[in-house]
Motif scaffolding. Sequence first.
Motif, PDB file in Angstrom:
ATOM      1  N   ILE A   1      64.284  25.933  -0.616  1.00 24.41           N
ATOM      2  CA  ILE A   1      62.878  25.610  -0.894  1.00 24.41           C
ATOM      3  C   ILE A   1      62.514  26.065  -2.300  1.00 24.41           C
ATOM      4  O   ILE A   1      61.877  25.333  -3.072  1.00 24.41           O
ATOM      5  N   TYR A   2      62.940  27.280  -2.638  1.00 29.10           N
ATOM      6  CA  TYR A   2      62.615  27.840  -3.952  1.00 29.10           C
ATOM      7  C   TYR A   2      63.322  27.091  -5.073  1.00 29.10           C
ATOM      8  O   TYR A   2      62.835  27.051  -6.208  1.00 29.10           O
TER       9      TYR A   2
ATOM     10  N   GLY B   1      63.598  23.880  -5.481  1.00 31.08           N
ATOM     11  CA  GLY B   1      62.743  22.796  -5.968  1.00 31.08           C
ATOM     12  C   GLY B   1      61.609  23.302  -6.839  1.00 31.08           C
ATOM     13  O   GLY B   1      61.324  22.726  -7.897  1.00 31.08           O
ATOM     14  N   THR B   2      60.977  24.411  -6.426  1.00 31.18           N
ATOM     15  CA  THR B   2      59.867  24.932  -7.227  1.00 31.18           C
ATOM     16  C   THR B   2      60.370  25.467  -8.568  1.00 31.18           C
ATOM     17  O   THR B   2      59.680  25.358  -9.582  1.00 31.18           O
TER      18      THR B   2
ATOM     19  N   CYS C   1      54.012  21.577  -2.659  1.00 26.62           N
ATOM     20  CA  CYS C   1      55.275  20.940  -3.072  1.00 26.62           C
ATOM     21  C   CYS C   1      55.129  19.425  -3.139  1.00 26.62           C
ATOM     22  O   CYS C   1      55.636  18.780  -4.067  1.00 26.62           O
TER      23      CYS C   1
ATOM     24  N   GLY D   1      67.752  30.015  -5.584  1.00 26.51           N
ATOM     25  CA  GLY D   1      66.603  29.174  -5.891  1.00 26.51           C
ATOM     26  C   GLY D   1      66.459  28.910  -7.372  1.00 26.51           C
ATOM     27  O   GLY D   1      66.127  27.801  -7.798  1.00 26.51           O
TER      28      GLY D   1
ATOM     29  N   THR E   1      63.424  16.983  -5.942  1.00 23.03           N
ATOM     30  CA  THR E   1      63.798  18.318  -5.451  1.00 23.03           C
ATOM     31  C   THR E   1      62.604  18.992  -4.762  1.00 23.03           C
ATOM     32  O   THR E   1      62.789  19.738  -3.796  1.00 23.03           O
TER      33      THR E   1
ATOM     34  N   SER F   1      62.083  20.379  -0.909  1.00 23.12           N
ATOM     35  CA  SER F   1      61.500  21.690  -0.580  1.00 23.12           C
ATOM     36  C   SER F   1      60.478  21.566   0.540  1.00 23.12           C
ATOM     37  O   SER F   1      60.434  22.390   1.470  1.00 23.12           O
TER      38      SER F   1
ATOM     39  N   THR G   1      60.903  23.237   4.342  1.00 25.33           N
ATOM     40  CA  THR G   1      59.890  24.173   4.838  1.00 25.33           C
ATOM     41  C   THR G   1      59.444  23.799   6.243  1.00 25.33           C
ATOM     42  O   THR G   1      59.323  24.657   7.129  1.00 25.33           O
TER      43      THR G   1
END
Length: 437
Positions: A253-254, A256-257, A318, A379, A410, A414, A418
Amino acid sequence: MQRQSDVESRVTRKLTWRIIPFVMLLYFVSFLDRVNVGFAAMTMNKAIGLSSTAFGLGGGLFFIGYFLFEVPSNLILNRVGARIWIARVMITWGLVSAASAFTAGPTSFYVLRFLLGAAEAGFFPGIILYLSLWFPTKQRAAAAAWFMAAAPLSTVLGSPISGAIMQMHSMLGLANWQWLYVIEAVPAVLLGFVVLKFLTDTPSQANWLQADERDWLVARMKEESRERESHAGHTAGALKALRDPRVLALALIYFGTSAGLYTLGLWAPLIIRQYGFSAMETGLLNAVPSIAAVVAMILWARHSDRTKERTWHVVIPCVLACIGFVFAGQADTALLIVLALVVVNVGISAAKAPLWAMPSKFLSGAGAAAGIAMINSIGNLGGFFGPAMIGWLKHRTGSYSAGLYFVGATLAVSAVVTLLLSSKEGRPAMAQAKHDH
Protein backbone atom coordinates in the motif's frame (compact mmCIF):
# COMPACT_ATOMS: atom_id res chain seq x y z
CA MET A 1 -12.20 10.88 36.69
CA GLN A 2 -11.93 14.65 36.34
CA ARG A 3 -8.40 14.47 37.76
CA GLN A 4 -7.36 11.85 35.20
CA SER A 5 -8.91 13.85 32.38
CA ASP A 6 -6.99 16.92 33.52
CA VAL A 7 -3.69 15.02 33.57
CA GLU A 8 -4.37 13.54 30.15
CA SER A 9 -5.11 16.97 28.72
CA ARG A 10 -1.89 18.42 30.16
CA VAL A 11 0.21 15.51 28.91
CA THR A 12 -1.27 15.68 25.41
CA ARG A 13 -0.60 19.40 25.22
CA LYS A 14 2.99 19.06 26.44
CA LEU A 15 3.76 16.13 24.12
CA THR A 16 2.34 18.01 21.17
CA TRP A 17 4.36 21.17 21.78
CA ARG A 18 7.58 19.49 22.89
CA ILE A 19 7.89 16.69 20.31
CA ILE A 20 5.86 17.51 17.21
CA PRO A 21 7.43 20.85 16.13
CA PHE A 22 10.92 19.42 16.57
CA VAL A 23 10.40 16.20 14.61
CA MET A 24 8.60 18.24 11.95
CA LEU A 25 11.69 20.43 11.62
CA LEU A 26 13.90 17.35 11.27
CA TYR A 27 11.66 15.86 8.57
CA PHE A 28 11.39 19.22 6.82
CA VAL A 29 15.18 19.31 6.43
CA SER A 30 15.31 15.61 5.54
CA PHE A 31 12.74 15.92 2.79
CA LEU A 32 14.31 19.08 1.42
CA ASP A 33 17.67 17.29 1.03
CA ARG A 34 15.89 14.33 -0.53
CA VAL A 35 14.07 16.16 -3.31
CA ASN A 36 16.12 19.32 -3.98
CA VAL A 37 17.68 17.28 -6.76
CA GLY A 38 14.52 18.16 -8.74
CA PHE A 39 15.56 21.83 -8.71
CA ALA A 40 19.28 21.11 -9.13
CA ALA A 41 18.34 19.21 -12.30
CA MET A 42 17.37 22.45 -14.03
CA THR A 43 21.06 23.14 -14.74
CA MET A 44 22.87 20.11 -13.29
CA ASN A 45 21.60 17.62 -15.88
CA LYS A 46 23.06 19.56 -18.77
CA ALA A 47 26.25 20.42 -16.87
CA ILE A 48 27.17 16.81 -16.09
CA GLY A 49 25.47 15.11 -19.05
CA LEU A 50 22.44 13.42 -17.49
CA SER A 51 19.63 12.21 -19.78
CA SER A 52 16.03 11.96 -18.53
CA THR A 53 16.51 8.22 -18.04
CA ALA A 54 19.76 8.67 -16.11
CA PHE A 55 18.24 11.37 -13.89
CA GLY A 56 15.17 9.26 -13.11
CA LEU A 57 17.37 6.24 -12.35
CA GLY A 58 19.79 8.19 -10.17
CA GLY A 59 16.99 9.98 -8.37
CA GLY A 60 15.43 6.63 -7.54
CA LEU A 61 18.67 4.93 -6.44
CA PHE A 62 18.29 6.84 -3.18
CA PHE A 63 15.61 4.29 -2.27
CA ILE A 64 17.77 1.27 -3.00
CA GLY A 65 20.25 2.43 -0.36
CA TYR A 66 17.29 3.25 1.87
CA PHE A 67 15.81 -0.22 1.34
CA LEU A 68 19.00 -2.13 2.16
CA PHE A 69 19.79 -0.31 5.40
CA GLU A 70 16.32 0.50 6.73
CA VAL A 71 15.55 -2.55 8.91
CA PRO A 72 19.06 -2.81 10.45
CA SER A 73 18.99 0.92 11.18
CA ASN A 74 15.63 0.79 12.96
CA LEU A 75 16.63 -2.26 15.02
CA ILE A 76 19.75 -0.38 16.15
CA LEU A 77 17.57 2.62 17.04
CA ASN A 78 15.29 0.35 19.08
CA ARG A 79 18.37 -0.87 20.99
CA VAL A 80 20.41 2.33 21.52
CA GLY A 81 17.57 4.86 21.60
CA ALA A 82 16.32 7.54 19.21
CA ARG A 83 18.48 10.36 20.57
CA ILE A 84 21.86 8.91 19.57
CA TRP A 85 20.74 7.20 16.38
CA ILE A 86 18.68 10.02 14.89
CA ALA A 87 21.61 12.37 15.54
CA ARG A 88 23.91 9.97 13.67
CA VAL A 89 21.48 9.73 10.78
CA MET A 90 21.15 13.49 10.38
CA ILE A 91 24.85 14.29 10.51
CA THR A 92 25.82 11.62 7.97
CA TRP A 93 23.03 12.45 5.54
CA GLY A 94 23.91 16.16 5.75
CA LEU A 95 27.53 15.41 4.86
CA VAL A 96 26.55 13.18 1.93
CA SER A 97 24.03 15.74 0.68
CA ALA A 98 26.73 18.43 0.70
CA ALA A 99 29.06 16.08 -1.16
CA SER A 100 26.44 15.87 -3.94
CA ALA A 101 27.65 19.32 -5.02
CA PHE A 102 30.70 17.61 -6.47
CA THR A 103 28.79 15.21 -8.71
CA ALA A 104 30.78 14.98 -11.95
CA GLY A 105 28.74 12.65 -14.14
CA PRO A 106 26.17 9.83 -14.19
CA THR A 107 28.30 7.38 -12.18
CA SER A 108 29.06 9.74 -9.29
CA PHE A 109 25.42 10.88 -9.35
CA TYR A 110 24.28 7.28 -8.94
CA VAL A 111 26.78 6.59 -6.13
CA LEU A 112 25.93 9.72 -4.14
CA ARG A 113 22.17 9.17 -4.42
CA PHE A 114 22.65 5.60 -3.18
CA LEU A 115 24.82 6.78 -0.27
CA LEU A 116 22.30 9.48 0.64
CA GLY A 117 19.61 6.79 0.95
CA ALA A 118 21.90 4.57 3.04
CA ALA A 119 22.80 7.50 5.32
CA GLU A 120 19.18 8.51 5.88
CA ALA A 121 17.82 4.95 6.30
CA GLY A 122 15.98 4.61 9.57
CA PHE A 123 15.03 8.25 10.02
CA PHE A 124 11.37 8.14 8.98
CA PRO A 125 10.46 4.74 10.48
CA GLY A 126 12.54 5.66 13.52
CA ILE A 127 10.39 8.74 14.14
CA ILE A 128 7.18 6.76 13.50
CA LEU A 129 8.38 4.21 16.08
CA TYR A 130 9.34 7.04 18.43
CA LEU A 131 5.89 8.62 18.20
CA SER A 132 4.30 5.24 19.00
CA LEU A 133 6.25 5.20 22.28
CA TRP A 134 4.92 8.61 23.34
CA PHE A 135 1.43 9.14 21.92
CA PRO A 136 -1.56 7.00 23.01
CA THR A 137 -3.52 5.29 20.25
CA LYS A 138 -6.31 7.83 20.00
CA GLN A 139 -3.84 10.65 19.25
CA ARG A 140 -1.46 8.65 17.06
CA ALA A 141 -2.77 9.39 13.55
CA ALA A 142 -2.93 13.12 14.31
CA ALA A 143 0.63 13.05 15.72
CA ALA A 144 1.86 11.20 12.62
CA ALA A 145 -0.01 13.63 10.38
CA TRP A 146 1.63 16.66 11.96
CA PHE A 147 5.03 15.01 11.60
CA MET A 148 4.45 14.04 7.97
CA ALA A 149 2.99 17.45 7.16
CA ALA A 150 6.64 18.56 7.12
CA ALA A 151 7.02 16.90 3.68
CA PRO A 152 4.47 19.11 1.87
CA LEU A 153 5.57 22.05 4.03
CA SER A 154 9.09 21.41 2.82
CA THR A 155 7.76 21.83 -0.71
CA VAL A 156 5.75 24.94 0.23
CA LEU A 157 8.70 26.75 1.84
CA GLY A 158 11.59 24.91 0.23
CA SER A 159 10.49 25.30 -3.40
CA PRO A 160 10.73 29.11 -3.46
CA ILE A 161 14.04 28.93 -1.54
CA SER A 162 15.44 26.35 -3.96
CA GLY A 163 14.13 28.39 -6.89
CA ALA A 164 15.84 31.50 -5.55
CA ILE A 165 19.16 29.67 -5.08
CA MET A 166 18.91 28.35 -8.62
CA GLN A 167 18.86 31.96 -9.88
CA MET A 168 22.24 32.65 -8.28
CA HIS A 169 25.30 33.23 -10.44
CA SER A 170 28.42 31.12 -10.03
CA MET A 171 30.51 32.00 -6.97
CA LEU A 172 33.82 30.65 -5.69
CA GLY A 173 33.94 28.26 -8.62
CA LEU A 174 30.59 26.61 -7.79
CA ALA A 175 27.50 26.74 -10.03
CA ASN A 176 24.01 27.46 -8.69
CA TRP A 177 23.05 23.78 -8.46
CA GLN A 178 26.18 23.07 -6.42
CA TRP A 179 25.37 25.88 -3.99
CA LEU A 180 21.87 24.43 -3.66
CA TYR A 181 23.25 21.16 -2.30
CA VAL A 182 25.75 22.85 0.04
CA ILE A 183 23.40 25.48 1.50
CA GLU A 184 20.52 23.07 2.11
CA ALA A 185 22.78 20.42 3.70
CA VAL A 186 24.04 22.66 6.51
CA PRO A 187 20.84 22.54 8.67
CA ALA A 188 20.89 18.71 8.75
CA VAL A 189 24.39 18.61 10.24
CA LEU A 190 23.65 21.35 12.80
CA LEU A 191 20.33 19.78 13.85
CA GLY A 192 22.07 16.44 14.35
CA PHE A 193 23.93 17.95 17.29
CA VAL A 194 20.74 19.60 18.58
CA VAL A 195 19.04 16.17 18.64
CA LEU A 196 21.65 14.93 21.14
CA LYS A 197 20.64 17.67 23.55
CA PHE A 198 16.90 17.93 22.95
CA LEU A 199 15.42 14.47 22.29
CA THR A 200 14.26 12.23 25.16
CA ASP A 201 14.30 8.48 24.50
CA THR A 202 11.36 7.26 26.62
CA PRO A 203 8.49 8.74 28.68
CA SER A 204 10.06 7.48 31.93
CA GLN A 205 13.04 9.80 31.25
CA ALA A 206 10.91 12.89 30.54
CA ASN A 207 12.04 15.34 33.21
CA TRP A 208 10.09 18.05 31.37
CA LEU A 209 6.86 16.36 32.51
CA GLN A 210 5.60 16.71 36.07
CA ALA A 211 5.72 13.54 38.17
CA ASP A 212 1.97 12.86 37.93
CA GLU A 213 2.02 13.51 34.17
CA ARG A 214 4.98 11.19 33.66
CA ASP A 215 3.39 8.44 35.77
CA TRP A 216 0.10 8.73 33.87
CA LEU A 217 1.80 8.52 30.46
CA VAL A 218 4.02 5.55 31.43
CA ALA A 219 0.98 3.71 32.84
CA ARG A 220 -1.16 4.47 29.75
CA MET A 221 1.49 3.27 27.29
CA LYS A 222 2.07 0.08 29.33
CA GLU A 223 -1.68 -0.56 29.45
CA GLU A 224 -1.99 -0.16 25.68
CA SER A 225 1.01 -2.46 25.18
CA ARG A 226 -0.61 -5.14 27.36
CA GLU A 227 -3.88 -4.82 25.43
CA ARG A 228 -2.05 -5.30 22.10
CA GLU A 229 -0.15 -8.30 23.41
CA SER A 230 -3.36 -9.94 24.65
CA HIS A 231 -4.99 -9.81 21.22
CA ALA A 232 -4.78 -12.73 18.82
CA GLY A 233 -2.43 -12.00 15.94
CA HIS A 234 -0.18 -9.70 17.94
CA THR A 235 3.47 -9.68 16.78
CA ALA A 236 6.37 -8.68 19.06
CA GLY A 237 9.35 -10.54 17.53
CA ALA A 238 11.46 -8.95 14.78
CA LEU A 239 11.70 -12.04 12.56
CA LYS A 240 8.01 -12.81 12.95
CA ALA A 241 7.13 -9.24 12.00
CA LEU A 242 9.23 -9.46 8.82
CA ARG A 243 7.21 -12.52 7.74
CA ASP A 244 3.82 -11.14 8.75
CA PRO A 245 1.52 -10.90 5.66
CA ARG A 246 -0.06 -7.75 7.12
CA VAL A 247 3.34 -6.04 7.14
CA LEU A 248 3.89 -6.99 3.49
CA ALA A 249 0.38 -5.78 2.57
CA LEU A 250 0.98 -2.41 4.26
CA ALA A 251 4.32 -2.17 2.43
CA LEU A 252 2.56 -2.67 -0.90
CA ILE A 253 0.00 0.00 0.00
CA TYR A 254 2.79 2.38 0.96
CA PHE A 255 4.59 1.58 -2.33
CA GLY A 256 1.89 3.42 -4.30
CA THR A 257 1.86 6.48 -2.05
CA SER A 258 5.68 6.67 -2.19
CA ALA A 259 5.70 6.38 -5.98
CA GLY A 260 3.32 9.31 -6.07
CA LEU A 261 5.11 11.42 -3.46
CA TYR A 262 8.58 11.17 -4.98
CA THR A 263 7.33 11.52 -8.53
CA LEU A 264 6.07 14.90 -7.36
CA GLY A 265 9.31 15.69 -5.51
CA LEU A 266 11.65 14.87 -8.38
CA TRP A 267 9.61 15.64 -11.48
CA ALA A 268 6.98 18.27 -10.60
CA PRO A 269 9.45 21.20 -10.94
CA LEU A 270 10.51 19.99 -14.39
CA ILE A 271 6.91 19.34 -15.47
CA ILE A 272 5.93 22.89 -14.45
CA ARG A 273 9.10 24.41 -15.90
CA GLN A 274 8.27 23.11 -19.40
CA TYR A 275 5.61 25.84 -19.67
CA GLY A 276 8.33 28.50 -19.76
CA PHE A 277 8.40 29.68 -16.14
CA SER A 278 11.56 30.99 -14.46
CA ALA A 279 13.17 29.00 -11.63
CA MET A 280 11.59 31.28 -9.03
CA GLU A 281 8.14 31.12 -10.65
CA THR A 282 8.44 27.34 -10.85
CA GLY A 283 9.25 27.23 -7.14
CA LEU A 284 6.22 29.33 -6.23
CA LEU A 285 3.84 27.32 -8.42
CA ASN A 286 5.25 24.04 -7.09
CA ALA A 287 4.43 25.23 -3.56
CA VAL A 288 0.72 25.77 -4.22
CA PRO A 289 -0.45 22.10 -4.22
CA SER A 290 1.44 21.38 -1.00
CA ILE A 291 -0.41 24.10 0.91
CA ALA A 292 -3.68 22.28 0.22
CA ALA A 293 -1.99 18.98 1.12
CA VAL A 294 -0.98 20.15 4.61
CA VAL A 295 -4.54 21.23 5.46
CA ALA A 296 -6.06 18.02 4.07
CA MET A 297 -3.55 15.82 5.89
CA ILE A 298 -4.26 17.29 9.33
CA LEU A 299 -8.06 17.41 8.98
CA TRP A 300 -8.28 13.89 7.51
CA ALA A 301 -6.07 12.40 10.26
CA ARG A 302 -8.15 14.04 12.98
CA HIS A 303 -11.29 12.59 11.41
CA SER A 304 -9.63 9.16 11.30
CA ASP A 305 -8.72 9.38 15.00
CA ARG A 306 -12.18 10.64 15.95
CA THR A 307 -14.02 7.86 14.09
CA LYS A 308 -11.32 5.23 14.89
CA GLU A 309 -11.55 4.18 11.24
CA ARG A 310 -8.45 3.63 9.10
CA THR A 311 -9.31 1.61 5.97
CA TRP A 312 -11.52 4.07 4.11
CA HIS A 313 -9.31 6.91 5.29
CA VAL A 314 -6.57 5.28 3.19
CA VAL A 315 -8.67 4.05 0.26
CA ILE A 316 -10.45 7.31 -0.59
CA PRO A 317 -7.27 9.47 -0.76
CA CYS A 318 -5.45 6.82 -2.85
CA VAL A 319 -8.30 6.81 -5.38
CA LEU A 320 -8.28 10.61 -5.41
CA ALA A 321 -4.52 10.69 -6.08
CA CYS A 322 -4.92 8.11 -8.88
CA ILE A 323 -7.53 10.33 -10.55
CA GLY A 324 -5.21 13.31 -10.12
CA PHE A 325 -2.35 11.59 -11.93
CA VAL A 326 -4.64 10.63 -14.83
CA PHE A 327 -5.83 14.25 -14.95
CA ALA A 328 -2.18 15.46 -14.94
CA GLY A 329 -1.36 13.13 -17.83
CA GLN A 330 -4.07 14.74 -19.95
CA ALA A 331 -3.56 18.36 -18.85
CA ASP A 332 -2.18 20.62 -21.56
CA THR A 333 -1.94 23.99 -19.80
CA ALA A 334 -0.02 25.23 -16.76
CA LEU A 335 -3.28 25.92 -14.88
CA LEU A 336 -4.59 22.40 -15.43
CA ILE A 337 -1.24 20.89 -14.41
CA VAL A 338 -1.22 22.84 -11.14
CA LEU A 339 -4.85 21.85 -10.45
CA ALA A 340 -4.00 18.20 -11.11
CA LEU A 341 -1.00 18.44 -8.79
CA VAL A 342 -3.28 19.87 -6.08
CA VAL A 343 -5.54 16.79 -6.36
CA VAL A 344 -2.53 14.43 -6.31
CA ASN A 345 -0.88 16.14 -3.33
CA VAL A 346 -4.08 16.14 -1.28
CA GLY A 347 -4.71 12.46 -1.96
CA ILE A 348 -1.19 11.22 -1.24
CA SER A 349 -0.75 13.31 1.90
CA ALA A 350 -4.16 12.47 3.37
CA ALA A 351 -3.56 8.71 3.02
CA LYS A 352 -0.32 8.60 4.95
CA ALA A 353 -1.27 9.26 8.60
CA PRO A 354 -4.15 6.72 8.77
CA LEU A 355 -1.88 4.20 7.04
CA TRP A 356 0.88 4.69 9.62
CA ALA A 357 -1.62 4.31 12.47
CA MET A 358 -2.27 0.72 11.35
CA PRO A 359 1.02 -1.10 12.24
CA SER A 360 0.90 -0.21 15.96
CA LYS A 361 -2.44 -2.06 16.21
CA PHE A 362 -0.64 -5.42 15.94
CA LEU A 363 3.10 -4.72 16.38
CA SER A 364 5.17 -3.88 19.47
CA GLY A 365 8.77 -3.92 20.71
CA ALA A 366 11.35 -5.28 18.26
CA GLY A 367 8.43 -6.39 16.09
CA ALA A 368 7.33 -2.78 15.73
CA ALA A 369 10.89 -1.62 14.98
CA ALA A 370 11.38 -4.28 12.29
CA GLY A 371 7.84 -4.19 10.90
CA ILE A 372 7.62 -0.41 10.57
CA ALA A 373 11.06 -0.34 8.94
CA MET A 374 10.07 -3.13 6.54
CA ILE A 375 6.88 -1.33 5.54
CA ASN A 376 8.83 1.85 4.92
CA SER A 377 11.78 0.24 3.14
CA ILE A 378 9.71 -1.89 0.73
CA GLY A 379 7.12 0.85 0.35
CA ASN A 380 9.76 3.44 -0.44
CA LEU A 381 10.91 1.36 -3.39
CA GLY A 382 7.95 3.10 -4.99
CA GLY A 383 10.12 6.18 -4.72
CA PHE A 384 12.58 4.41 -7.01
CA PHE A 385 10.17 2.93 -9.53
CA GLY A 386 7.88 5.97 -9.84
CA PRO A 387 10.56 8.56 -10.77
CA ALA A 388 12.55 5.99 -12.79
CA MET A 389 9.49 5.03 -14.87
CA ILE A 390 8.64 8.69 -15.45
CA GLY A 391 12.17 9.26 -16.79
CA TRP A 392 12.24 6.11 -18.93
CA LEU A 393 8.78 6.68 -20.44
CA LYS A 394 9.53 10.37 -21.00
CA HIS A 395 12.63 9.32 -22.96
CA ARG A 396 10.66 6.71 -24.96
CA THR A 397 7.53 8.76 -25.68
CA GLY A 398 8.70 12.37 -25.38
CA SER A 399 5.85 13.07 -22.94
CA TYR A 400 5.25 12.81 -19.20
CA SER A 401 1.75 11.33 -19.69
CA ALA A 402 2.56 7.60 -19.79
CA GLY A 403 4.69 7.84 -16.65
CA LEU A 404 1.96 9.75 -14.82
CA TYR A 405 -0.56 7.06 -15.75
CA PHE A 406 1.82 4.38 -14.44
CA VAL A 407 2.15 6.10 -11.07
CA GLY A 408 -1.62 6.58 -10.90
CA ALA A 409 -2.03 2.83 -11.41
CA THR A 410 0.20 2.08 -8.39
CA LEU A 411 -2.15 4.16 -6.24
CA ALA A 412 -5.15 2.24 -7.56
CA VAL A 413 -3.38 -0.96 -6.44
CA SER A 414 -2.83 0.61 -3.00
CA ALA A 415 -6.57 1.25 -2.65
CA VAL A 416 -7.47 -2.33 -3.65
CA VAL A 417 -4.90 -3.92 -1.30
CA THR A 418 -6.17 -1.78 1.60
CA LEU A 419 -9.69 -3.11 1.07
CA LEU A 420 -8.43 -6.69 0.77
CA LEU A 421 -6.42 -6.35 3.99
CA SER A 422 -9.46 -5.05 5.87
CA SER A 423 -11.62 -7.84 4.48
CA LYS A 424 -9.05 -10.52 5.37
CA GLU A 425 -8.89 -9.33 8.96
CA GLY A 426 -12.65 -9.75 9.18
CA ARG A 427 -13.21 -6.14 10.10
CA PRO A 428 -15.06 -4.49 7.23
CA ALA A 429 -14.30 -0.82 7.58
CA MET A 430 -17.85 0.44 7.26
CA ALA A 431 -19.17 -1.89 9.94
CA GLN A 432 -16.30 -0.94 12.22
CA ALA A 433 -17.02 2.75 11.78
CA LYS A 434 -20.73 2.25 12.59
CA HIS A 435 -19.86 0.21 15.68
CA ASP A 436 -17.45 2.88 16.95
CA HIS A 437 -20.07 5.57 16.54
